[in-house]
Write an enzyme that holds these catalytic residues in place. Structure first.
Site, PDB file in Angstrom:
ATOM      1  CG  ASP A 241      -1.844   1.108   1.365  1.00  0.00           C
ATOM      2  OD1 ASP A 241      -2.688   1.235   0.467  1.00  0.00           O
ATOM      3  OD2 ASP A 241      -1.754   1.888   2.343  1.00  0.00           O
ATOM      4  CD  GLU A 282      -2.409   2.875  -3.294  1.00  0.00           C
ATOM      5  OE1 GLU A 282      -3.471   3.477  -3.488  1.00  0.00           O
ATOM      6  OE2 GLU A 282      -1.898   2.743  -2.156  1.00  0.00           O
TER       7      GLU A 282
END
Ligand code: CA
Length: 554
Positions: A241, A282
């Site tokens: 993330d 990401e």
């Protein structure tokens, strides 16, 4: 990985039955009188020394929010047992990899603020349930990757609770300043928050303090956590993330050299633990930036810019900006090592963004024939709607037409379902050959059947129509032309052109898949000239609105 320069060169090779000694004594397509006079010969297939593609290049992934997928015990909250109960659905759909949004113990419903990295979120089940999920998925040929949030923790994490005391064991696990630095984040947002007499840095929220990844003790702990999930729990990799935010350098807070360096070290530690583990990152940024993280920092990054252009092209019915973005993506990533997607858990759902079933079909074709590794956000295959706030783009999965919770739970769902689940649900769409789900399933089967779509060369085609997007994918003897009408009108004057010398003779074409195109339409091959190009190719007279036509070329 393919070099960028190879994308437009040597794009074809003989099929298994091509060549001077074709079957039944017949002359092969490439040696027929017409083909010899006009088209270049097909070069040999790829070199035998070419390294095999990593497993994820052959997979279609599916992003699951466990809380909203399926509830097994009637408490209204989706759980790991519920997911296990529905793995057959994902297997039938053709899914080969599942990305689980965070399943570690967290403070918030979404899980991105972790309290205990070595515990399973109690709402979702137990470690035993998680191991059972991994085993059940692997039995079905489905890999499991989980979200791993390394940029920040919950403020409730015991590490931070300890770190609030200056001089404590975990003090330097977070980013502190004795005075308020005062500056804002990349978008001017507040990033420094008071705690006692000091200030801590938090990129995303006052309740999610950033970890101090410049501290090797923290790095060591996170690498140990990765090994726990890989070795003890059996996952096949991670979705990392927010990785552009990992290590700040004063007011330069994103994409710093220190962040790249940290990820390269983490990547090496993961590979040491499990050599074929996947790291997909990401990087919410331009393709120019997201591509810079591959392959050193992570194996794949999501291409947000390309996703925007796939949706834009589908929404406005124009192919130009998508074609340009796709060329840029392949060039920047030096081949195909990126993750393709339409939307994820942070974005307006495709059907609400497009608000038109035909456009959603076209968008599905763009995603599932894309040279990148496709990721499908749960429910997108049904045409599930949803717009912010976040809970509404993460609402429960509709499984059946009846009942207040559409088969998601026997209790009261933690979040109401979207309207329309009487028609938009797995059971109804599974029995309707014209459904969006049937289109997704067929496209995934198509991708499975054609390695050219997964790991082949990508040759863009120009069209006389602004609404038509087309390309040829080639691997050895597998040559596939994908033609999509993104527009809301039928197209007749959509002549396709291959401007660069990139293909060999085509003797015949056959329909591999059609959606919206008349089954009676018999496609014609392009007339490839001596320099490997063609113009004026209209394989069928009419491409209806939002239709997909996929042809094999022999
Ligand atoms: Ca439950």
């Amino acid at each position: 990985m393919l070099a960028a320069a190879s994308l437009l060169a040597a794009a074809c090779a003989p099929g298994p039955t091509a060549g001077p000694t074709g079957p039944s004594g017949s002359r092969s397509p490439e040696t027929s009188p017409v083909a010899v006079a006009t088209a270049p010969p097909c070069p040999p297939g790829p070199a035998a020394s070419q390294a095999p593609a990593p497993w994820w290049q052959d997979a279609v992934f599916y992003e699951v929010f466990v809380r909203s997928f399926a509830d097994s015990d009637g408490d209204g909250v989706g759980d790991l047992r519920g997911l296990i109960d529905h793995l057959d659905y994902l297997q039938d759909l053709g899914i080969r990899g599942i990305w689980l949004m965070p399943v570690a113990e967290a403070a918030s419903y979404h899980g991105y603020d972790v309290v205990n990295y070595r515990a399973i979120e109690r709402d979702y089940g137990t470690v035993a349930d998680f191991r059972a999920l991994v085993a059940a998925a692997h039995t079905r040929g489905i890999a499991i990757i989980t979200d791993l949030v390394v940029n920040h923790t919950s403020i409730e994490n015991p590490w931070f609770q300890d770190a609030r005391r200056p001089g404590s064991v975990h003090d330097h696990w977070y980013v502190w300043s004795n005075t308020n630095p005062g500056y804002g984040g990349p978008h001017g947002e507040q990033v420094w928050y008071p705690e006692g007499k000091r200030f801590f840095y938090a990129q995303f929220s006052e309740t999610m303090p950033d970890l101090n990844l410049a501290n090797p003790v923290v790095t060591n702990e996170l690498e140990g956590i990765a090994r726990y999930w890989l070795d003890d729990l059996g996952v096949d990799g991670f979705r990392l993330d927010a990785i552009k935010h990992l290590i700040e350098d004063g007011q330069q807070q994103v994409n710093t050299p220190a962040t790249h360096e940290w990820l390269a070290g983490f990547h090496a530690a993961v590979r040491a633990a499990k050599p074929d583990a996947l790291l997909v990152g990401e990087v919410y940024d331009l393709t120019l930036i997201s591509s810079s993280y591959v392959p050193d920092a992570v194996d794949l990054t999501f291409d947000f810019e390309l996703a925007d252009k796939m949706l834009l092209g589908s929404r406005i019915g124009e192919a130009g900006s998508l074609a340009s973005a796709q060329r840029d993506t392949l060039k920047r990533y030096g081949g195909r090592s990126y993750a393709a997607f339409l939307t994820n858990h942070d974005q307006t759902r495709t059907m609400s963004s497009l608000n038109d079933g035909g456009s959603a079909r076209a968008a599905a074709t763009l995603l599932l024939t894309n040279p990148g590794v496709p990721f499908v956000y749960y429910g997108e295959e049904l045409g599930l709607t949803g717009a912010k706030p976040d809970e509404r783009i993460r609402s429960p999965m509709p499984w059946t037409p009846s009942g207040p919770a559409a088969g998601f739970t026997t209790g009261t769902p933690w979040e109401p379902l979207e309207a329309g689940s009487a028609a938009t649900n797995v059971a109804a769409e599974s029995t309707d050959p014209g459904s969006l789900l049937a289109h997704y399933r067929a496209l995934i089967q198509l991708r499975d059947a054609h390695p050219a779509l997964r790991i082949g060369s990508f040759v863009p085609l120009d069209s006389a129509s602004r609404a038509v997007y087309a390309f040829i994918a080639t691997l050895g003897g597998d040559r596939v032309a994908v033609i999509v009408n993104l527009g809301a009108e039928a197209e007749t004057g959509y002549d396709l052109r291959l401007a660069k010398s990139a293909t060999c003779g085509v003797a015949s074409v056959a329909v591999a898949y059609a959606n919206g195109v008349s089954a009676a339409a018999i496609p014609v091959p392009p007339a490839v000239t001596g320099d490997g190009t063609f113009v004026g190719w209209r394989p069928v007279p009419l491409l209806p609105a939002h239709s997909t036509l996929v042809l094999t070329l022999d």
